[in-house]
Design a protein around this motif. Sequence first.
Motif, PDB file in Angstrom:
ATOM      1  N   SER A  61      -2.902  -2.037  -4.508  1.00 46.02           N
ATOM      2  CA  SER A  61      -2.404  -2.362  -5.439  1.00 46.02           C
ATOM      3  C   SER A  61      -0.360  -1.790  -6.308  1.00 46.02           C
ATOM      4  CB  SER A  61      -3.130  -1.221  -6.647  1.00 46.02           C
ATOM      5  OG  SER A  61      -4.411  -2.020  -6.603  1.00 46.02           O
ATOM      6  N   LEU A  62      -0.545   0.097  -5.686  1.00 42.32           N
ATOM      7  CA  LEU A  62       0.313   1.257  -5.850  1.00 42.32           C
ATOM      8  C   LEU A  62       1.539   0.252  -5.235  1.00 42.32           C
ATOM      9  CD1 LEU A  62       2.147   3.491  -6.469  1.00 42.32           C
ATOM     10  CD2 LEU A  62       1.465   4.161  -4.525  1.00 42.32           C
ATOM     11  N   LEU A  63       1.837  -0.076  -3.849  1.00 42.79           N
ATOM     12  CA  LEU A  63       3.005  -1.055  -3.421  1.00 42.79           C
ATOM     13  C   LEU A  63       3.459  -2.051  -4.427  1.00 42.79           C
ATOM     14  CD1 LEU A  63       2.081  -0.863   0.298  1.00 42.79           C
ATOM     15  CD2 LEU A  63       4.173   0.477  -1.043  1.00 42.79           C
ATOM     16  N   MET A  64       2.118  -2.995  -4.678  1.00 41.83           N
ATOM     17  CA  MET A  64       2.853  -4.086  -5.762  1.00 41.83           C
ATOM     18  C   MET A  64       3.807  -3.792  -6.596  1.00 41.83           C
ATOM     19  SD  MET A  64       0.078  -6.387  -7.511  1.00 41.83           S
ATOM     20  CE  MET A  64      -0.349  -4.801  -9.028  1.00 41.83           C
ATOM     21  N   THR A  65       3.292  -2.693  -7.495  1.00 44.09           N
ATOM     22  CA  THR A  65       4.664  -1.884  -8.653  1.00 44.09           C
ATOM     23  C   THR A  65       5.745  -1.675  -8.126  1.00 44.09           C
ATOM     24  OG1 THR A  65       3.511   0.257  -8.599  1.00 44.09           O
ATOM     25  CG2 THR A  65       2.394  -1.256  -9.655  1.00 44.09           C
ATOM     26  N   ALA A  66       5.862  -1.375  -6.863  1.00 41.79           N
ATOM     27  CA  ALA A  66       7.426  -1.376  -6.123  1.00 41.79           C
ATOM     28  C   ALA A  66       8.067  -2.478  -5.744  1.00 41.79           C
ATOM     29  CB  ALA A  66       7.453  -0.254  -5.098  1.00 41.79           C
ATOM     30  N   ALA A  67       7.307  -3.449  -5.697  1.00 45.85           N
ATOM     31  CA  ALA A  67       8.011  -4.756  -4.746  1.00 45.85           C
ATOM     32  C   ALA A  67       8.068  -5.912  -6.088  1.00 45.85           C
ATOM     33  CB  ALA A  67       6.373  -5.273  -4.260  1.00 45.85           C
ATOM     34  N   GLU A  68       8.593  -6.762  -5.687  1.00 44.02           N
ATOM     35  CA  GLU A  68       9.806  -7.746  -5.589  1.00 44.02           C
ATOM     36  C   GLU A  68       9.034  -9.218  -5.642  1.00 44.02           C
ATOM     37  OE1 GLU A  68       9.877  -7.996  -9.335  1.00 44.02           O
ATOM     38  OE2 GLU A  68      11.510  -6.244 -10.218  1.00 44.02           O
ATOM     39  N   GLY A  69       9.232 -10.789  -5.738  1.00 42.17           N
ATOM     40  CA  GLY A  69       8.931 -11.878  -5.510  1.00 42.17           C
ATOM     41  C   GLY A  69       8.068 -11.703  -4.616  1.00 42.17           C
ATOM     42  N   GLU A  70       8.508 -11.688  -3.535  1.00 40.45           N
ATOM     43  CA  GLU A  70       7.242 -12.607  -2.585  1.00 40.45           C
ATOM     44  C   GLU A  70       6.221 -11.576  -1.604  1.00 40.45           C
ATOM     45  OE1 GLU A  70       6.505 -15.347   1.432  1.00 40.45           O
ATOM     46  OE2 GLU A  70       8.322 -14.519   1.300  1.00 40.45           O
ATOM     47  N   THR A  71       7.230 -10.688  -1.751  1.00 42.34           N
ATOM     48  CA  THR A  71       6.339  -9.860  -1.091  1.00 42.34           C
ATOM     49  C   THR A  71       5.437  -8.576  -2.558  1.00 42.34           C
ATOM     50  OG1 THR A  71       7.945  -8.305  -0.271  1.00 42.34           O
ATOM     51  CG2 THR A  71       5.951  -6.813  -0.661  1.00 42.34           C
ATOM     52  N   ARG A  72       6.440  -8.832  -3.874  1.00 44.79           N
ATOM     53  CA  ARG A  72       4.954  -8.295  -4.741  1.00 44.79           C
ATOM     54  C   ARG A  72       3.775  -9.338  -4.709  1.00 44.79           C
ATOM     55  NH1 ARG A  72       5.298  -5.395  -9.397  1.00 44.79           N
ATOM     56  NH2 ARG A  72       4.123  -5.918 -11.462  1.00 44.79           N
ATOM     57  N   GLN A  73       4.228 -11.220  -4.386  1.00 44.83           N
ATOM     58  CA  GLN A  73       2.438 -12.128  -4.758  1.00 44.83           C
ATOM     59  C   GLN A  73       2.272 -11.835  -3.509  1.00 44.83           C
ATOM     60  OE1 GLN A  73       5.305 -15.476  -4.825  1.00 44.83           O
ATOM     61  NE2 GLN A  73       6.766 -15.102  -6.932  1.00 44.83           N
TER      62      GLN A  73
END
Length: 402
Positions: A61-73
Motif C-alpha cells: 500500500s505504501l509503495l502504491m502511493t509512490a507509484a504511477e501508471g501500470e505499476t500503481r494499478q
Amino acid sequence: MNRHRLLLLLLPACSCFSHAAQPQLAAQAANAHAFELFQLFRPMTEGNFCFSPFSSHQLASLLMTAAEGETRQELAKLAHLQGGTEKELEDLGAMRSALAATVRRGSLTLEMTHSLWATGAGTFDPAFLSSAQTLFGASLQKLPAADATASAVAVNRWVREKTRGRIPQIVGPASFSDPARSLVALNTLFLKGLWQSPFELKNTKPRPFQTPEKGSVMLPMMMKTAEPFYYSEAESWQCLQIPMTDHEVHMLVLLPRDEAARKKIEAGLTLETWNATHTQLADCDVNLMLPRFSYSTQLSLKGLWQTLGAKSLFQNGAANLSKGLPGGGYFISDVAHEAMIEVNELGAEAAAVTAAPAEPFGAPPAAPKRRVVTFNANHPFIWALQHDTTGLILFIGRYAGS
C-alpha cells in the motif's frame, strides 16, 4: 537514465491515525491478500511456516502511493484496493488507528513502524514523504553515504530494536551494491500478548504429536480441563478461539480432523471459508491440549508478488515510482520477509520483517450446544493472530511439529 535498485524489507510495527472511516473495509482487503499469499506459501513445505500478511499489505500500500501508471494499478490489485482513492486511504488510516487504540488501552504490546532509508532527504518527493508520514507513520532515516557495510549495520540495528531482538538481521552489504544511491523501504511489526487465562506450567507434559514428515514425535503439550472457550466444529475440522488480555487480540486455531482433511482444507482456504469457520463460534467448555512452540520463516516475497500480478515493479525500465521518487530510474530488487512466532503457557509473541475442492469445509457449522468438547491439537493445524475490533489478521501460519 540511471537505473537504481530499491530493496524492500517488511517488518511489523505500530502507528497512530485518527481517520473516522471504516477500518473493517481495509482489514478485509488485507485479509484477502493474506489468503492469496497463504495459497502460494502452502505448497512450499509440509512443515511449519508463518508470515505477516499485514506487513506485506502495508508495504504494498505504501509503495502504491509512490507509484504511477501500470505499476500503481498492479500494486492496487495486489493489495485489493481500487488504486488509492481518498476513501481507501482513510480506511487504511482508520485500521491503523484502531490498532493504536488497542495499544493505548495497554492490553498488549503491538508496535508497527515504517521507515524510508536514503543517503539524503532530497531523494524522495516532499509530498510523498508527508503523506507517508500521515497515512503510514513512516519516518525518514539516513544511510551512511557510500558505505555498504555501514548501511547494512544501520538497517539491521533498526530491525533488532523494533523486533526486540527477535529478528537480528535482514540485509547484508550486498543489498547496497550502489551505496550512494541505495534505498530501503522497511516495515516492522512486533506483537506480544498474554492469554486471558494462562496455561498452568505444571500441566505441560511431553505428549505425542503426529507430524507429516517424521511421524509421531514427543512435544511439550499445554493443557486445560473443561474451561470456557468460543468453539465451532464441522465434520472435517474444529475451530477454537483463544483470547488474549481484554479480548483485544485472539489466536484462532483451525484443527483439521486428520491429514487428508488438512490438505483439502488448506487447498480451499480463502477469506470466505476462513470467515465461515468462526461465524458460528459459541461458548463451550473445552478440554484443550495445544503444543508449546516457537519457529520462524524466511523467504523472498518477490516471486509471490509477481505471481499475484505485481510485475513491472521489479523490472528495470518498467517500474514507475515517480510519484515518490521524482528522479526516476528506480525499480524493486527484492522484497525480503521474515516472521517468527512463539506460543507458550503465558501467551504469544510474534514479529515479522518484509525487507481446491469446491466444498473442502463441508456443510456450514451449526452452533454447538453447551457441552464439554475435546480439542486435542496433536497433529498439524492452521493458526492466526487476529485483531478483534477490525478482524485484521496480523500473523498466520501452519504448525506441523517440525
